[in-house]
Design a protein around this motif. Structure first.
Motif, short mmCIF file in Angstrom:
data_model
loop_
_atom_site.label_atom_id
_atom_site.label_comp_id
_atom_site.label_asym_id
_atom_site.label_seq_id
_atom_site.Cartn_x
_atom_site.Cartn_y
_atom_site.Cartn_z
N VAL A 6 0.82 -1.04 0.00
CA VAL A 6 0.07 -0.11 -0.08
C VAL A 6 0.64 1.25 0.00
O VAL A 6 1.61 1.45 1.06
CB VAL A 6 -0.75 -0.03 0.98
CG1 VAL A 6 -2.03 1.09 0.99
CG2 VAL A 6 -1.58 -1.40 1.43
N ILE A 7 0.80 2.05 -1.15
CA ILE A 7 1.53 3.26 -1.03
C ILE A 7 0.58 4.14 -0.57
O ILE A 7 -0.46 4.88 -1.12
CB ILE A 7 1.96 3.75 -2.44
CG1 ILE A 7 2.29 2.51 -3.34
CG2 ILE A 7 2.64 4.94 -2.55
CD1 ILE A 7 4.00 2.41 -3.18
N ALA A 8 0.52 4.49 0.80
CA ALA A 8 -0.64 5.06 1.47
C ALA A 8 -0.80 6.45 1.46
O ALA A 8 -1.93 6.94 1.06
CB ALA A 8 -0.62 4.52 2.88
N ASP A 9 0.21 7.11 1.27
CA ASP A 9 0.12 8.31 1.57
C ASP A 9 1.31 9.55 0.92
O ASP A 9 2.39 9.24 1.62
CB ASP A 9 0.22 8.72 3.21
CG ASP A 9 -0.15 10.03 3.72
OD1 ASP A 9 -0.75 10.80 2.52
OD2 ASP A 9 0.15 10.49 4.94
N THR A 10 1.16 10.10 -0.31
CA THR A 10 2.05 10.28 -1.00
C THR A 10 1.98 11.99 -1.23
O THR A 10 0.84 12.44 -1.83
CB THR A 10 2.04 9.85 -2.46
OG1 THR A 10 2.26 8.52 -2.12
CG2 THR A 10 3.42 10.53 -3.20
N LEU A 11 2.96 12.79 -1.00
CA LEU A 11 2.86 14.11 -1.16
C LEU A 11 4.08 14.47 -2.51
O LEU A 11 4.90 14.18 -2.10
CB LEU A 11 3.53 14.92 0.11
CG LEU A 11 3.67 16.56 -0.11
CD1 LEU A 11 2.17 17.23 -0.30
CD2 LEU A 11 4.24 16.90 1.56
N ILE A 12 3.48 15.29 -3.49
CA ILE A 12 4.29 15.31 -4.61
C ILE A 12 4.24 16.87 -4.99
O ILE A 12 3.15 17.37 -5.18
CB ILE A 12 3.68 14.71 -5.60
CG1 ILE A 12 3.35 13.22 -5.37
CG2 ILE A 12 4.90 14.54 -6.95
CD1 ILE A 12 2.85 12.33 -6.52
#
Ligand code: NDP
Length: 258
Positions: A246-252
């Motif tokens: 799970v790539i749960a939480d990404t800020l880009i």
């Protein structure tokens, strides 16, 4: 190319422009054989144009269905599911992307109309879609479920800015809803994923300034925003991981963005 995405049915809200449009192309390019895409937004003509462009680019290995849908209207969301052709019924991936910002104004000056449209689209709309699609995902695997819910938040939901109090509040609500949902579904095989973009050059700014392109362009003066494709790549990457990842939480955000 990703074998893992082959045969999946992917529903994208706000697919008529920007990040949603780029995400449709990215899914189609990544899984050009036997993928089904449901593209939704209010501007049906733009969706039909995107369908033609995807078919031109990747051929008919990908089946693409354009559907006019206003996520802020619960009645439309309910009716939409009933009208889906049977082959598009089993939605595996929901990308809750539809969203907007209206105006840049300090709290006392924000109009009721702008406040309402932001909350009804960004928050209620995303919840309407989730409530409609989740039962489809939950009934798989004898109730263990299967599927991905990918919610597009914003850096604004983590770092509020002056003049954006309502938009920031809507995206903080999206973040909070997403985290609660992830916890609720932790025992299921449903992944709940947050992707929070920073500055991305799309129609977003034009909508923010009520169609005034010169004001919209000024937002990007002297800086290099991300492209919608940058976000689309992250969305499709997350959906294409092995089920247990799970790539749960990404800020880009762009390198220069403070
Ligand atoms: P765009 O304006 O290009 O796309 C927004 C999409 O949302 C459009 O396809 C629009 O389609 C759709 N939409 C708006 N209201 C509704 C509605 N009521 N029902 C259904 N669809 C709707 O902007 P972006 O691609 O940049 O925005 C996508 C998401 O990314 C949004 O949630 C936004 O908040 C978020 N985001 C964007 C950032 C940026 O800098 N661009 C930064 C951080 C987050 P239509 O008008 O046809 O209905």
């Amino acid at each position: 190319m990703s074998k893992r995405l082959e045969g999946k049915t992917v529903l994208i809200t706000g697919a008529s422009s920007g990040i949603g449009r780029a995400t449709a192309f990215e899914f189609a390019r990544t899984a050009p054989n036997n993928l089904k895409l449901i593209l939704t937004a209010r501007r049906i003509d733009s969706l039909k144009q995107i369908v033609a462009e995807i078919n031109d680019e990747v051929g008919n290995g990908v089946k693409v269905l354009p559907v006019q849908l206003d996520v802020s209207k619960p009645g439309e969301v309910r009716a939409f599911l009933g009208q889906l052709p049977a082959e598009f019924n089993e939605i595996d991936v929901l990308v809750n992307n539809a969203g907007l910002v209206k105006g840049v104004a300090k709290a006392p000056e924000i109009t009721e109309e702008d406040m309402t449209v932001m909350f009804e689209t960004n928050v209620t709309g995303l919840i309407n879609m989730t409530q409609a699609i989740l039962p489809i995902m939950l009934r798989r695997n004898n109730g263990e479920g299967a599927g991905d819910i990918i919610n597009i938040g914003s850096i604004a939901g983590r770092e509020p800015y002056v003049g954006g109090s309502i938009y920031c509040a809507t995206k903080a609500a999206v973040r909070s809803f997403t985290e609660s949902l992830r916890k609720e579904l932790i025992a299921k095989r449903i992944r709940v994923i947050s992707i929070d973009p920073g500055q991305v050059e799309t129609e977003f700014s034009i909508v923010r300034f009520y169609g005034d392109k010169s004001k919209a362009d000024a937002v990007y003066a002297g800086c290099e925003p991300l492209t919608p494709e940058d976000i689309a790549e992250a969305i499709v990457f997350a959906a294409g991981r092995r089920e247990n990842v799970v790539i749960a939480d990404t800020l880009i955000f762009p390198n220069h963005q403070a």
